[in-house]
Every structure is written in C-alpha cells, then in structure tokens.
Design a protein around this motif. Sequence first.
Motif, PDB file in Angstrom:
ATOM      1  N   GLU A 197       0.820  -1.218   0.000  1.00 19.71           N
ATOM      2  CA  GLU A 197       0.000   0.000   0.000  1.00 19.71           C
ATOM      3  C   GLU A 197       0.852   1.266   0.000  1.00 19.71           C
ATOM      4  OE1 GLU A 197      -3.123  -0.187   2.859  1.00 19.71           O
ATOM      5  OE2 GLU A 197      -4.220  -1.616   1.619  1.00 19.71           O
ATOM      6  N   TYR A 198       2.080   1.150   0.503  1.00 19.65           N
ATOM      7  CA  TYR A 198       2.987   2.305   0.481  1.00 19.65           C
ATOM      8  C   TYR A 198       3.326   2.696  -0.955  1.00 19.65           C
ATOM      9  CZ  TYR A 198       3.580   1.833   5.496  1.00 19.65           C
ATOM     10  OH  TYR A 198       3.353   1.789   6.835  1.00 19.65           O
ATOM     11  N   LEU A 199       3.294   1.696  -1.851  1.00 22.99           N
ATOM     12  CA  LEU A 199       3.583   1.973  -3.260  1.00 22.99           C
ATOM     13  C   LEU A 199       2.531   2.931  -3.828  1.00 22.99           C
ATOM     14  CD1 LEU A 199       4.562  -1.590  -4.528  1.00 22.99           C
ATOM     15  CD2 LEU A 199       6.047   0.409  -4.488  1.00 22.99           C
ATOM     16  N   LYS A 200       1.296   2.727  -3.381  1.00 22.98           N
ATOM     17  CA  LYS A 200       0.221   3.593  -3.857  1.00 22.98           C
ATOM     18  C   LYS A 200       0.458   5.026  -3.370  1.00 22.98           C
ATOM     19  CE  LYS A 200      -4.772   3.681  -4.248  1.00 22.98           C
ATOM     20  NZ  LYS A 200      -6.027   3.289  -3.625  1.00 22.98           N
ATOM     21  N   ASP A 201       0.848   5.147  -2.095  1.00 21.18           N
ATOM     22  CA  ASP A 201       1.167   6.470  -1.540  1.00 21.18           C
ATOM     23  C   ASP A 201       2.296   7.112  -2.333  1.00 21.18           C
ATOM     24  OD1 ASP A 201      -0.695   6.069   0.344  1.00 21.18           O
ATOM     25  OD2 ASP A 201       0.706   5.482   1.941  1.00 21.18           O
ATOM     26  N   THR A 202       3.347   6.281  -2.602  1.00 20.50           N
ATOM     27  CA  THR A 202       4.498   6.785  -3.356  1.00 20.50           C
ATOM     28  C   THR A 202       4.047   7.290  -4.727  1.00 20.50           C
ATOM     29  OG1 THR A 202       5.799   5.104  -2.275  1.00 20.50           O
ATOM     30  CG2 THR A 202       6.831   6.152  -4.170  1.00 20.50           C
ATOM     31  N   ALA A 203       3.212   6.513  -5.383  1.00 14.96           N
ATOM     32  CA  ALA A 203       2.727   6.878  -6.722  1.00 14.96           C
ATOM     33  C   ALA A 203       1.961   8.189  -6.668  1.00 14.96           C
ATOM     34  CB  ALA A 203       1.848   5.754  -7.265  1.00 14.96           C
ATOM     35  N   GLU A 204       1.121   8.330  -5.644  1.00 17.73           N
ATOM     36  CA  GLU A 204       0.310   9.551  -5.547  1.00 17.73           C
ATOM     37  C   GLU A 204       1.172  10.772  -5.251  1.00 17.73           C
ATOM     38  OE1 GLU A 204      -2.626   8.380  -2.759  1.00 17.73           O
ATOM     39  OE2 GLU A 204      -3.807   7.323  -4.278  1.00 17.73           O
ATOM     40  N   ARG A 205       2.148  10.587  -4.342  1.00 13.63           N
ATOM     41  CA  ARG A 205       3.023  11.725  -3.997  1.00 13.63           C
ATOM     42  C   ARG A 205       3.903  12.115  -5.168  1.00 13.63           C
ATOM     43  NH1 ARG A 205       5.017   9.877   1.881  1.00 13.63           N
ATOM     44  NH2 ARG A 205       2.967   9.820   2.812  1.00 13.63           N
ATOM     45  N   ALA A 206       4.455  11.102  -5.859  1.00  6.69           N
ATOM     46  CA  ALA A 206       5.342  11.393  -7.001  1.00  6.69           C
ATOM     47  C   ALA A 206       4.585  12.096  -8.116  1.00  6.69           C
ATOM     48  CB  ALA A 206       5.956  10.088  -7.524  1.00  6.69           C
ATOM     49  N   LEU A 213      11.574  12.607 -13.496  1.00  8.36           N
ATOM     50  CA  LEU A 213      11.997  11.452 -12.670  1.00  8.36           C
ATOM     51  C   LEU A 213      10.897  11.071 -11.690  1.00  8.36           C
ATOM     52  CD1 LEU A 213      14.397   9.550 -12.176  1.00  8.36           C
ATOM     53  CD2 LEU A 213      15.142  11.111 -10.372  1.00  8.36           C
ATOM     54  N   ASP A 214      10.299  12.081 -11.082  1.00  6.59           N
ATOM     55  CA  ASP A 214       9.195  11.816 -10.145  1.00  6.59           C
ATOM     56  C   ASP A 214       8.042  11.107 -10.843  1.00  6.59           C
ATOM     57  OD1 ASP A 214      10.498  12.754  -8.045  1.00  6.59           O
ATOM     58  OD2 ASP A 214       9.360  14.635  -7.801  1.00  6.59           O
ATOM     59  N   ALA A 215       7.762  11.586 -12.036  1.00  8.75           N
ATOM     60  CA  ALA A 215       6.659  10.982 -12.801  1.00  8.75           C
ATOM     61  C   ALA A 215       6.960   9.527 -13.111  1.00  8.75           C
ATOM     62  CB  ALA A 215       6.450  11.758 -14.096  1.00  8.75           C
ATOM     63  N   LEU A 216       8.239   9.277 -13.460  1.00  8.00           N
ATOM     64  CA  LEU A 216       8.647   7.909 -13.790  1.00  8.00           C
ATOM     65  C   LEU A 216       8.521   7.005 -12.559  1.00  8.00           C
ATOM     66  CD1 LEU A 216       9.894   6.136 -16.057  1.00  8.00           C
ATOM     67  CD2 LEU A 216      12.123   6.642 -15.072  1.00  8.00           C
ATOM     68  N   ILE A 217       9.037   7.523 -11.427  1.00 11.87           N
ATOM     69  CA  ILE A 217       8.958   6.746 -10.176  1.00 11.87           C
ATOM     70  C   ILE A 217       7.489   6.466  -9.838  1.00 11.87           C
ATOM     71  CG2 ILE A 217       9.319   6.875  -7.661  1.00 11.87           C
ATOM     72  CD1 ILE A 217      11.976   8.350  -8.310  1.00 11.87           C
ATOM     73  N   GLY A 218       6.682   7.490 -10.043  1.00 10.90           N
ATOM     74  CA  GLY A 218       5.251   7.349  -9.765  1.00 10.90           C
ATOM     75  C   GLY A 218       4.623   6.254 -10.598  1.00 10.90           C
ATOM     76  N   GLY A 223       2.573   0.841 -11.135  1.00 16.33           N
ATOM     77  CA  GLY A 223       2.583  -0.460 -11.821  1.00 16.33           C
ATOM     78  C   GLY A 223       2.807  -1.593 -10.837  1.00 16.33           C
ATOM     79  N   LEU A 224       3.795  -1.392  -9.964  1.00  9.88           N
ATOM     80  CA  LEU A 224       4.108  -2.433  -8.970  1.00  9.88           C
ATOM     81  C   LEU A 224       2.935  -2.645  -8.022  1.00  9.88           C
ATOM     82  CD1 LEU A 224       7.838  -1.665  -8.088  1.00  9.88           C
ATOM     83  CD2 LEU A 224       6.938  -3.705  -9.224  1.00  9.88           C
ATOM     84  N   TYR A 225       2.276  -1.566  -7.697  1.00  4.71           N
ATOM     85  CA  TYR A 225       1.122  -1.653  -6.784  1.00  4.71           C
ATOM     86  C   TYR A 225       0.046  -2.568  -7.380  1.00  4.71           C
ATOM     87  CZ  TYR A 225      -3.164  -0.328  -4.365  1.00  4.71           C
ATOM     88  OH  TYR A 225      -4.345  -0.374  -3.677  1.00  4.71           O
ATOM     89  N   PHE A 226      -0.100  -2.470  -8.715  1.00  6.91           N
ATOM     90  CA  PHE A 226      -1.120  -3.301  -9.357  1.00  6.91           C
ATOM     91  C   PHE A 226      -0.663  -4.746  -9.550  1.00  6.91           C
ATOM     92  CE2 PHE A 226      -3.477   0.555 -10.424  1.00  6.91           C
ATOM     93  CZ  PHE A 226      -4.746   0.090 -10.137  1.00  6.91           C
TER      94      PHE A 226
END
Lengths: 282, 316
Positions: A197-206, A213-218, A223-226
Amino acid sequence: MTNLLTYLRGPWAIAVYTWREGMRKKTLVGFLILSLLVIFGSNFVTAFLYESGGSEGPTSDVDTKLIKDICITAIAIFGILITIFISASVVPTEVENKVIYTVLSKPVRRFQYLFGKFVGVQLIVLLNLCLMGILFFFALYFKERVWPTLLLWSLLVTYFEFLIVSAFTFAVSCTASSSVLPTIAGLFIYITGYLCEYLKDTAERAGQTTQVLDALIGKIAYGLYFVLPNLKAFSRIEKQIVYAQPNDPVQAELIPQLILLSLVYCFAGYILAYWIFRRREL
Amino acid sequence: MSAVIETEALTKVYEGALKGQDVHALKGVSLTINRGEIFAYLGPNGSGKTTTIKLLLGLIFPTSGTLRILGKTDINSAAVKRNIGYLPEGAYYPEFLEGEEVLRFYGQLYGMGGRELERRISEVLDTVGLTHARRRLVRGYSKGMRQRIGLAQALLSDPQILILDEPTTGLDPIARKEIRDILVELRDRGKTLFVSSHELLEIELISNRVGILFEGELKTLGTIDELLTDRDVTVEIENTTTEKLAKFSEVGVAIEDSVDNRYLLRIPADTSVFKVLDMCRDMEIKLVSVRPRRETLEELFVRVVGAAGKVKENVQ
C-alpha cells in the motif's frame, strides 16, 4: 474418466507423500507446537497479566480482545513461517536426497510432479491452519460461551493470504538446491505484500510534482502496486471479522474478490514454478 | 538383436558462470545397447557415467547429439518411461514408510492401483527376496535391504530396460552375490540392463558388453570376449634360485607371485613361451603348470584409463 483418474493418481500420490513427509519435519512441528502453546495459553496470559498488575481485573470485552490479539498474531506469525518453510523446502529436499530422480524416472511429467508437490504443501498448510484455528475457536468459545462461527471466514481468508506467499515461495524454490534462498525470498514476498500500500502512496506523492523522474517513479510504483499482491487487504478483512467492531464493519463483498485474486496469484506462481522447472537440470 | 538404447554423438556441456569454465561432461558418445544384454558402463569418477544416465532418464538435456530409447526420441513420454526402471546410487527411501508402502507410492506413479498394484508389489518383493520384510519400516532395513527395495521399485512396471547406478557398491559379499544373481535372472528373462559400476569383478562375471568412458569420451566398447583376449601365459615353477630367476627377468618374464619355493612367472604376449620352457629345461627347473592368462576387466580398465591419462598428459 478412468484415464483422468489414472493421470491424477501420480500427482495425488506425490501430494500425500509430501504431506506425510512434511508433517514429520522437526522445524515445522516445532513451529506448530509453539503456536498451539501460545493460542492455548492466551486464556491464562490474560488472567496472569491482571493478577500480577494488581488491578481488579479486566472487563470481559478487553479480556476477549487480548485473547484475539494473541491468537491472531500467533496464527499470522507461525502460520506464515510454516507456509514459507514448507513451500521453500519440499523441492530442494528431494533434489538433495535424490528422491526426485526415482520419481521423474517414472511416467510423471514435471508439471505433474510440481502439481503433486504443491498440493502436498497446501495440505500441510491447511492442516496446520486448521489445528491452530480449532484451538483459537475453542479459546474464544470458553471465554464467551458462544460459538464464534465467523472465525471460520477469517481462517479462510488467512489461508488464501498464505496461498499467495506459498505459490511464489514454491516458484523460487524450483530454482534452488537448498531451502535457504527460497525461505528468504518467501519472507521478502510476505513483507513486500504488506508494504504494497505504500507503493500507492508513493505513486500519488510522485504524481504531484512535474519533474520527469518523479513521474517515472510514480508510474513504476503504480505499476508495482497493481502487480504485487496486497496482503494487507487480506489482513484487514481478517481483523474486521475477528474483532467485529460496529465502527469497522466486515466488507463481506470483498471476500470472494480476495479469494479470486489469491487464486489468480496462485496460478501465476504455479506457472512461474513450472516455467523455471521444466528445463531445470537435475 | 534389436537396439533398445541408441545414442549418436551425444554431447553434454555444463555451462560455467564465466567463459572458459564450461565442463565438457560428455563428448560425442555413440552407443547401441541391445535387447537382453547386460551392458557395463565403466569409467573413473567424473568420467560422465552419471551424466549419461541422467540424459537417458530425461533429468538433464543434451547439448547436441541424439538419444533414442525403444525407437523413440521423446524419452519423457509415458510409453518410454513405463519401460524404464531406474536404481540410483545411494538413493533415499522414506524411512517412515514400510517396504510395501514405498512400493505402493512408486506404483501409483506408474498409474497403477488396486489389486494389480498389490499383486505386482508381491511379485517384485518376491523377486528381490524381501517378502519377509514387506511390513517393516525402511528405517530398520540394512544397506542390502535398501538396495533391494530400490531394485524392487525399479522393477514395478516390469520394464524392458533397467538402468542401475552402482547396484552393489557398499554391500557385503553375500548381498553382492544376491544382487548379482537377481541381475542375471533378469537378463535371462529378457530384460536389458545398463549397469554403471566400479565393482569390476562383479561386472566381469555378469556383463555381456562393456564400454569404458574417460573424461566424457568412450574409449573402449565391445563384448567381454572381444576385449579380454588371452594375452599372456603364466608358468608355475618349483625349486629354483635367485640367479636362475634373474635370467627370466632378462627376457622380460615377470614374477607375478611366490609362495615358499613356488613361483608364478608371467610371460608377456610378445615373448615366446617355448623359449621360456627351454630355459626351464636347461636350468633343470621343475615345471608345475603352464596356463594361458586372460586379462581381467580390472586390468583392461587400468590399461585403457591409464593410456588415456598418459595421452592427455602428453598433449598438455
């Protein structure tokens, strides 16, 4: 029909053999005994805690919650340890002691062999979970004098959570000749599943910045979250069932979805295991 | 004779982690094994015997070359596997199972069940002489009994081909003789046996054909009679002296053995036997016997492997 039975006889024999052998593994028996002791002792622990604290004693609700906390934690910890340990070891052990040579020299295809082994692992996990669950069931019954039938749903969801970890640990074990690496991988899969679930947070923040780079990380995080299994979703439902709090009702409609999701991951894990194992040199 | 196992230029390379670390375990081995023979597959440790067996069983895959079992190239098909019995070296059998339970497990892998399986279990236990211990836990089996239960599982489907990896290693002489007798009986019943072993005396007694492997290459292949030719002659003499014995050494005759005042002389194939007999007569030595001496399989093995080793040293 007769042909199908003959075809399944081999994998079923492997599954029963795996189950019988697995239940004799000292580490597994050790984990099981410890878990049963903890669950069985949960009633006494509550009494002991309040006696030594010198207080008047807990209310029935607090007492029950403590038993539930101890039992759920014991099932989660020992259950996953048993699942990882057994999923990681069944194939490497057979490679090590050469039983696999005699088995695969018979008319058993590699996918049948893996299927038998995987079913055997699930029999072990289910039996252990049932033993722990039964004791938890009675621990609650003796406390509340009401059959906690909803607990069965929680155990079912717990099993499907373990099934995901088991399938991927099993797949990793098909590459290894010892159980150390797959055990570590299993723990990693379990922890990753909980951190999903932290991946989702990371995606939203990025996604909140305009940097490339932020967009890419996001996007990667999203993707990983899914792709990765979200084990916390299983845990949440399990707790909702066990604690049955009015302010946190059970999202019953999620149970079939989680079971289906688990089966999809399990299938993917098995296919991965076969893909790894089909050309493995033994 | 019809061929049951055929390999053609069979090659296996185990790839190393780095370039140059590849291991060439098998280098173009071509073999034909016929129905109803005991084929001995010999070679020092690391020569590629187990690699060949694993290839025959489909446990590993050839780098190049072809492999045909019972005329089929799909060696993993049920039709082929049903006709192969395999006894691995030092295999483990679950100790918590009884002898007949082990066989029941392996029988189910063949898709067998019910009365057919029970009948077959009784038959193979009888063949390997384990009927008395069928209800005993494998934990209580001796090494010889474990080897026999291994042989029993290999025989369950009444296969045409038996692949045996070190079937008598580590057994006492009586157990070895018993296993040997079983193998001969199986051959007489028309089974084809592919036996890998280091027990050369045993192998010499039972095998029809021999292949000697060295560093992945098949160095020698032939029947026992073709390979173990009558090469030397031994002469037994009595009542001689050290000086007279020294004269034999001068013509290349070796003293192979001596007991009290009796000596066994070995005349190499390239030395005239008559010349040695004349020497005995001239020196008034009492002649006890003159016998042709057949080379043993052990000697052949040492000669072939030794020669191959020397060639390798010279090349290096």
